[in-house]
Design an enzyme around this catalytic site. Structure first.
Site, short mmCIF file in Angstrom:
data_model
loop_
_atom_site.label_atom_id
_atom_site.label_comp_id
_atom_site.label_asym_id
_atom_site.label_seq_id
_atom_site.Cartn_x
_atom_site.Cartn_y
_atom_site.Cartn_z
N ALA A 145 -51.96 -59.34 67.88
CA ALA A 145 -51.30 -58.03 67.83
C ALA A 145 -49.89 -58.12 68.41
CB ALA A 145 -52.13 -56.99 68.58
N TRP A 195 -59.81 -67.94 69.33
CA TRP A 195 -61.25 -68.24 69.29
C TRP A 195 -61.98 -67.48 68.18
CZ3 TRP A 195 -62.60 -67.58 75.22
CH2 TRP A 195 -61.86 -68.50 75.95
N ALA A 196 -61.27 -66.62 67.47
CA ALA A 196 -61.94 -65.80 66.44
C ALA A 196 -62.41 -66.70 65.31
CB ALA A 196 -60.98 -64.74 65.92
N GLN A 197 -63.70 -66.68 65.06
CA GLN A 197 -64.27 -67.60 64.07
C GLN A 197 -64.52 -66.95 62.71
OE1 GLN A 197 -67.92 -68.98 65.85
NE2 GLN A 197 -66.87 -70.23 67.38
N GLY A 198 -64.82 -65.64 62.75
CA GLY A 198 -65.33 -65.00 61.53
C GLY A 198 -64.33 -65.03 60.39
N GLY A 199 -63.22 -64.35 60.57
CA GLY A 199 -62.23 -64.28 59.51
C GLY A 199 -61.57 -62.92 59.53
N GLU A 244 -70.64 -60.64 56.19
CA GLU A 244 -71.04 -60.49 57.60
C GLU A 244 -71.76 -59.17 57.76
OE1 GLU A 244 -67.78 -61.20 60.32
OE2 GLU A 244 -67.69 -63.33 59.80
N HIS A 284 -72.05 -59.56 71.33
CA HIS A 284 -72.33 -60.38 70.15
C HIS A 284 -73.69 -61.04 70.36
CE1 HIS A 284 -71.94 -63.27 66.93
NE2 HIS A 284 -70.77 -62.75 66.58
N ARG A 325 -74.54 -55.29 64.77
CA ARG A 325 -74.51 -56.22 65.90
C ARG A 325 -75.29 -55.72 67.12
NH1 ARG A 325 -68.57 -58.92 66.20
NH2 ARG A 325 -69.06 -60.04 64.29
N HIS A 355 -68.26 -59.34 73.80
CA HIS A 355 -67.46 -60.05 72.80
C HIS A 355 -66.19 -59.28 72.45
CE1 HIS A 355 -66.61 -62.50 69.31
NE2 HIS A 355 -66.69 -61.46 68.50
N GLU A 400 -56.70 -55.12 70.89
CA GLU A 400 -57.95 -54.78 71.58
C GLU A 400 -57.74 -53.88 72.80
OE1 GLU A 400 -60.37 -58.20 72.44
OE2 GLU A 400 -61.99 -57.00 73.28
N ARG A 425 -67.55 -51.93 66.63
CA ARG A 425 -66.60 -52.52 65.67
C ARG A 425 -67.34 -53.24 64.55
NH1 ARG A 425 -64.54 -57.58 65.11
NH2 ARG A 425 -65.46 -58.24 67.07
C1 SIN Z 1 -68.10 -63.77 64.36
O1 SIN Z 1 -67.54 -64.68 63.78
O2 SIN Z 1 -69.30 -63.61 64.41
C2 SIN Z 1 -67.25 -62.79 65.10
C3 SIN Z 1 -66.37 -62.09 64.17
C4 SIN Z 1 -65.93 -60.82 64.79
O3 SIN Z 1 -66.14 -60.63 65.99
O4 SIN Z 1 -65.42 -59.99 64.09
#
Ligand code: SIN
Length: 497
Positions: free
Chosen positions: A13, A42-46, A111, A228, A270, A329, A353, A364
């Site tokens: 941001a 560290w964001a893995q999801g996308g 997801e 998470h 989640r 998370h 955030e 979220r």
């Molecule tokens: C995840 O990859 O599970 C996290 C993605 C997120 O927090 O949006």
């Protein structure tokens, strides 16, 4: 001549706001060297984006609102869903290697709680790391941005008009600096690091929220913390994440006997999955993410970050179920802003955030956070361009006391145990009395102030909603109501929308 805008924080941001302000001058202040300590990496999801043929911005808006459990503001959800496509195009223009299909279109993953596959990935689980790397390169090359690294902001400077005149920061030698600006943007991330079980960086202890609250800014919904369900139980601090995309690809949540711990609903919202994992652990059944069949031998290329974290902890996820635990998370609450990032204080803005603009409500939607930094960082930059305000001489500002690390760690343990996945009046009251005792002993440090806001708001919210679950009040109230608090004025009120 335009005076520089001060941006505090160098995650997605802060960096995007800084870049989008060009050619206006920016001073970018970060508590660590650029690239370190930002949750973005560290964001893995996308990045969630409705680019698939069957999908639409309206469907993404609806899913975001549904996840928010009655507290998401439609204008914020719509701004995100309608705006993110253009931001992704801009990132691709900077060279971010989003995964594409044979036709060159974004390849979409699924997801939890998304009605369509709409997560744009980058080299498996490397979205955050590669976006951050690209943005840092762009910021270092940008002539309009002056970077001040290793400067930890501790307090905001008040101005004579009741607004913000800049920030007090300490450098690596502990020397005090006053950085004065007409417009100050806070982008320092959330307060997930105030919990012992967390996937957030250790520095994410709500520094911006505390500083803004002391200046009198409105704070909204601090009780809403997203846990998470699948942090990897390595014993490290913070815990590494096993991305939800693994479940999107078919990995399953099981106990040590291989029985499902979610009755097969592994991609439910989640908070629901986090509670199932929490209960499995509490009951002694154990909780594991089993990716052996779904991912198996492809693990190293498909999820390189998770694979490395597992192997470093002696777990080979190709052959062994991954031990997991829920962990703080993402924090939905924060400094109240409009959808341009304006806070309730003149000259003070917040994005990412640390802000609460109504996008996430009580929970979220997965992969809406990188998207948030981009869309709302850009919107804030646009609004900042036309914002006019003189540079005021600052009034004196005192800095809060510092909490010794060992005491902070005790507070973090108590936050996880008593204000974690499952909360109750007795636990929260116990936590509040511990916070009172810490305040008497150490004064109101930034961490103590944030812990107090979270705990008091969680006590006040006698219902369960989104990320906030009270075992003594398991139902949601009929009316969804924001918590609004302003500790600087010693007033706490729960106000209707
Ligand atoms: C995840 O990859 O599970 C996290 C993605 C997120 O927090 O949006």
């Amino acid at each position: 001549m335009t005076t520089p805008t001060l941006i505090i924080g160098a995650g997605i941001a802060g960096l995007w706001t800084a870049l989008k302000l060009a050619p206006q001058p920016v001073i970018l202040v970060t508590g660590a060297p650029l690239g370190e300590g930002a949750a973005t990496g560290w964001a893995q999801g996308g990045v969630a984006v409705s680019a698939g043929r069957e999908d639409s911005a309206e469907a993404h808006t609806r899913d975001t609102i549904a996840a928010g459990a009655g507290l998401t503001r439609r204008d914020a959800a719509h701004a995100l869903a309608a705006g993110i496509g253009a931001e992704i195009d801009a990132l691709r223009g900077l060279g971010v290697p989003f995964e594409t299909d044979a036709a060159g279109e974004l390849a979409m993953g699924l997801e939890a709680a998304h009605s369509h596959p709409r997560i744009a990935h980058i080299k498996g689980d490397q979205a955050g790391a590669l976006i951050l790397e690209t943005l840092i390169r762009a910021v270092r090359a940008a002539g309009h941005i002056t970077i001040r690294e290793n400067m930890w902001a501790t307090a905001l400077l008040p101005s004579a008009d009741g607004g913000c005149a800049g920030v007090v920061a300490r450098d690596a030698y502990g020397r005090r600096h006053e950085l004065i600006a007409a417009q100050t943007v806070l982008a320092t991330g959330g307060y997930g690091g105030l919990f012992a079980d967390t996937t957030s960086p250790r520095g994410a202890t709500g520094q911006a929220m505390a500083m803004a609250a002391r200046l009198g800014a409105e704070i909204r919904n601090p009780e809403f913390v997203q846990f998470h369900p699948t942090a990897i139980r390595t014993g490290s601090d913070p815990l590494p994440l096993a991305t939800e995309a693994l479940r999107g690809d078919g990995a399953v949540l099981v106990d040590r006997d291989g029985h499902s711990i979610t009755a097969g609903q592994d991609l439910a919202a989640r908070d629901i999955v986090a509670r199932a994992v929490h209960r499995a652990l509490q009951s002694g059944r154990g909780a594991f993410l089993d990716a052996r069949d779904a991912v198996g031998a492809h693990f190293p290329e498909a999820f390189p970050g998770v694979f490395a974290a597992c192997m470093a902890a002696g777990i080979d996820p190709r052959t062994t179920p991954i031990p997991i635990a829920p962990a703080a998370h993402y924090t939905m609450g924060g400094i109240a802003t409009d959808i341009e990032g304006r806070t309730t204080i003149d000259g003070l803005w917040a994005v990412g955030e640390c802000a609460c603009n109504g996008l996430h409500g009580a929970n979220r939607l997965a992969s809406n956070s990188l998207a948030e930094g981009l869309v709302f960082g850009h919107r804030a930059a646009r609004a900042l361009r036309s914002a006019t305000r003189p540079r005021f001489a600052p009034l004196p500002a005192s800095e809060p006391p510092v909490l010794p690390r060992i005491v902070l760690n005790g507070l973090r343990r108590a936050m996880s145990d008593l204000a974690g996945v499952i909360r109750s009046e007795a636990g929260l009251a116990d936590l509040l009395s511990r916070i009172d005792r810490l305040t008497t002993r150490f004064g109101e440090t930034n961490e103590i102030l944030v812990a107090r806001m979270v705990t008091e708001a969680a006590l006040d919210r006698t219902e369960s909603r989104g990320g906030h679950y009270r075992e003594d009040y398991p139902q949601s109230r009929a009316q969804a109501i924001d918590t609004v608090c302003n500790p600087a004025h010693m007033e706490r009120l729960v106000a209707a929308e």
